[in-house]
Design a protein around this motif. Sequence first.
Motif, PDB file in Angstrom:
ATOM      1  N   ILE A   8     -16.368   2.764  14.187  1.00  0.00           N
ATOM      2  CA  ILE A   8     -16.622   2.378  12.796  1.00  0.00           C
ATOM      3  C   ILE A   8     -15.277   2.282  12.088  1.00  0.00           C
ATOM      4  CG2 ILE A   8     -17.686   3.052  10.601  1.00  0.00           C
ATOM      5  CD1 ILE A   8     -19.708   4.696  12.303  1.00  0.00           C
ATOM      6  N   SER A   9     -15.152   1.260  11.251  1.00  0.00           N
ATOM      7  CA  SER A   9     -13.951   1.088  10.430  1.00  0.00           C
ATOM      8  C   SER A   9     -14.401   0.666   9.037  1.00  0.00           C
ATOM      9  CB  SER A   9     -13.052   0.032  11.059  1.00  0.00           C
ATOM     10  OG  SER A   9     -11.865  -0.102  10.316  1.00  0.00           O
ATOM     11  N   ASP A  10     -13.872   1.338   8.012  1.00  0.00           N
ATOM     12  CA  ASP A  10     -14.240   1.019   6.637  1.00  0.00           C
ATOM     13  C   ASP A  10     -13.081   1.373   5.711  1.00  0.00           C
ATOM     14  OD1 ASP A  10     -15.479   0.531   4.202  1.00  0.00           O
ATOM     15  OD2 ASP A  10     -16.889   2.193   4.352  1.00  0.00           O
ATOM     16  N   ARG A  11     -12.585   0.386   5.000  1.00  0.00           N
ATOM     17  CA  ARG A  11     -11.515   0.577   4.012  1.00  0.00           C
ATOM     18  C   ARG A  11     -10.340   1.368   4.581  1.00  0.00           C
ATOM     19  NH1 ARG A  11     -15.728   2.558  -0.449  1.00  0.00           N
ATOM     20  NH2 ARG A  11     -17.095   2.444   1.352  1.00  0.00           N
ATOM     21  N   GLY A  12     -10.021   1.076   5.812  1.00  0.00           N
ATOM     22  CA  GLY A  12      -8.870   1.709   6.454  1.00  0.00           C
ATOM     23  C   GLY A  12      -9.204   2.959   7.248  1.00  0.00           C
ATOM     24  N   SER A  13     -10.309   3.625   6.922  1.00  0.00           N
ATOM     25  CA  SER A  13     -10.708   4.804   7.697  1.00  0.00           C
ATOM     26  C   SER A  13     -11.318   4.347   9.011  1.00  0.00           C
ATOM     27  CB  SER A  13     -11.739   5.640   6.924  1.00  0.00           C
ATOM     28  OG  SER A  13     -11.129   6.341   5.875  1.00  0.00           O
ATOM     29  N   ARG A  14     -11.018   5.108  10.073  1.00  0.00           N
ATOM     30  CA  ARG A  14     -11.554   4.808  11.396  1.00  0.00           C
ATOM     31  C   ARG A  14     -12.298   6.031  11.914  1.00  0.00           C
ATOM     32  NH1 ARG A  14      -7.639   4.744  14.836  1.00  0.00           N
ATOM     33  NH2 ARG A  14      -6.157   5.605  13.370  1.00  0.00           N
ATOM     34  N   GLY A  97     -16.413   7.944  -0.740  1.00  0.00           N
ATOM     35  CA  GLY A  97     -17.561   8.493  -1.452  1.00  0.00           C
ATOM     36  C   GLY A  97     -18.670   8.853  -0.476  1.00  0.00           C
ATOM     37  N   GLY A  98     -19.919   8.591  -0.877  1.00  0.00           N
ATOM     38  CA  GLY A  98     -21.066   8.912  -0.036  1.00  0.00           C
ATOM     39  C   GLY A  98     -21.144   8.101   1.240  1.00  0.00           C
ATOM     40  N   ASP A  99     -20.412   6.991   1.299  1.00  0.00           N
ATOM     41  CA  ASP A  99     -20.426   6.175   2.519  1.00  0.00           C
ATOM     42  C   ASP A  99     -19.924   6.961   3.726  1.00  0.00           C
ATOM     43  OD1 ASP A  99     -21.469   3.974   1.242  1.00  0.00           O
ATOM     44  OD2 ASP A  99     -19.534   2.954   1.013  1.00  0.00           O
ATOM     45  N   ARG A 100     -19.077   7.957   3.485  1.00  0.00           N
ATOM     46  CA  ARG A 100     -18.544   8.719   4.621  1.00  0.00           C
ATOM     47  C   ARG A 100     -19.663   9.429   5.370  1.00  0.00           C
ATOM     48  NH1 ARG A 100     -17.525  12.011   0.208  1.00  0.00           N
ATOM     49  NH2 ARG A 100     -17.721  14.248   0.559  1.00  0.00           N
ATOM     50  N   PHE A 101     -20.716   9.870   4.667  1.00  0.00           N
ATOM     51  CA  PHE A 101     -21.840  10.530   5.340  1.00  0.00           C
ATOM     52  C   PHE A 101     -22.673   9.515   6.124  1.00  0.00           C
ATOM     53  CE2 PHE A 101     -21.003  13.273   1.618  1.00  0.00           C
ATOM     54  CZ  PHE A 101     -20.509  14.359   2.329  1.00  0.00           C
ATOM     55  N   VAL A 104     -20.788   9.036   9.312  1.00  0.00           N
ATOM     56  CA  VAL A 104     -20.977  10.166  10.241  1.00  0.00           C
ATOM     57  C   VAL A 104     -22.335  10.030  10.922  1.00  0.00           C
ATOM     58  CG1 VAL A 104     -21.314  12.675  10.392  1.00  0.00           C
ATOM     59  CG2 VAL A 104     -19.427  11.748   9.025  1.00  0.00           C
ATOM     60  N   GLN A 105     -23.345   9.717  10.138  1.00  0.00           N
ATOM     61  CA  GLN A 105     -24.692   9.551  10.678  1.00  0.00           C
ATOM     62  C   GLN A 105     -24.735   8.407  11.697  1.00  0.00           C
ATOM     63  OE1 GLN A 105     -27.619   8.918   7.618  1.00  0.00           O
ATOM     64  NE2 GLN A 105     -29.277   9.603   8.926  1.00  0.00           N
ATOM     65  N   GLU A 106     -24.103   7.309  11.372  1.00  0.00           N
ATOM     66  CA  GLU A 106     -24.077   6.158  12.281  1.00  0.00           C
ATOM     67  C   GLU A 106     -23.316   6.499  13.570  1.00  0.00           C
ATOM     68  OE1 GLU A 106     -24.674   2.164  13.665  1.00  0.00           O
ATOM     69  OE2 GLU A 106     -25.738   3.556  12.357  1.00  0.00           O
ATOM     70  N   ALA A 107     -22.230   7.246  13.453  1.00  0.00           N
ATOM     71  CA  ALA A 107     -21.461   7.647  14.639  1.00  0.00           C
ATOM     72  C   ALA A 107     -22.327   8.490  15.575  1.00  0.00           C
ATOM     73  CB  ALA A 107     -20.206   8.411  14.226  1.00  0.00           C
ATOM     74  N   VAL A 108     -23.064   9.434  15.018  1.00  0.00           N
ATOM     75  CA  VAL A 108     -23.940  10.274  15.840  1.00  0.00           C
ATOM     76  C   VAL A 108     -25.048   9.419  16.459  1.00  0.00           C
ATOM     77  CG1 VAL A 108     -25.533  12.234  15.858  1.00  0.00           C
ATOM     78  CG2 VAL A 108     -23.428  12.344  14.496  1.00  0.00           C
ATOM     79  N   ARG A 109     -25.622   8.498  15.697  1.00  0.00           N
ATOM     80  CA  ARG A 109     -26.668   7.624  16.212  1.00  0.00           C
ATOM     81  C   ARG A 109     -26.149   6.815  17.411  1.00  0.00           C
ATOM     82  NH1 ARG A 109     -28.005   2.908  16.806  1.00  0.00           N
ATOM     83  NH2 ARG A 109     -26.311   2.009  15.611  1.00  0.00           N
TER      84      ARG A 109
END
Length: 122
Positions: A8-14, A97-101, A104-109
């Motif tokens: 997952i990549s979002d706004r620079g976070s990986r 913000g809340g997108d980080r959770f 995390v959920q998507e990574a576990v899925r």
Amino acid sequence: MLILDNIISDRGSRYAVAGQPCASEDEAKQLVKELCRRKKFAKATHNTWALLTADAPVKNDDGESGAGMVILRMLEREGVYDHLVVVTRWFGGKHLGGDRFRHVQEAVRIYLEETRLGGKTE
């Protein structure tokens, strides 16, 4: 330990997710320590993890407040016991913000799907 990197990549976070069978909190801490011996993971902003055992649920947010609980809830919902799951985040400079959770959920899925550990079938 199975590692799924750059999922997952979002706004620079990986994000990456990793895991393996694990029977106790002490073993989980040792496995996370081994993961962090890899230079890339040692430099990560957060290595959050959770483990569901017959004795008790165990989690560690590693500075990403609430992320360990997100992992733990997913393990509980899918009935995955004695399996450590670690979600790693490299901060990209912009707050999610809340997108980080959600990430995390998507990574576990993704991890549960890849390892076929999820109890639910489609």
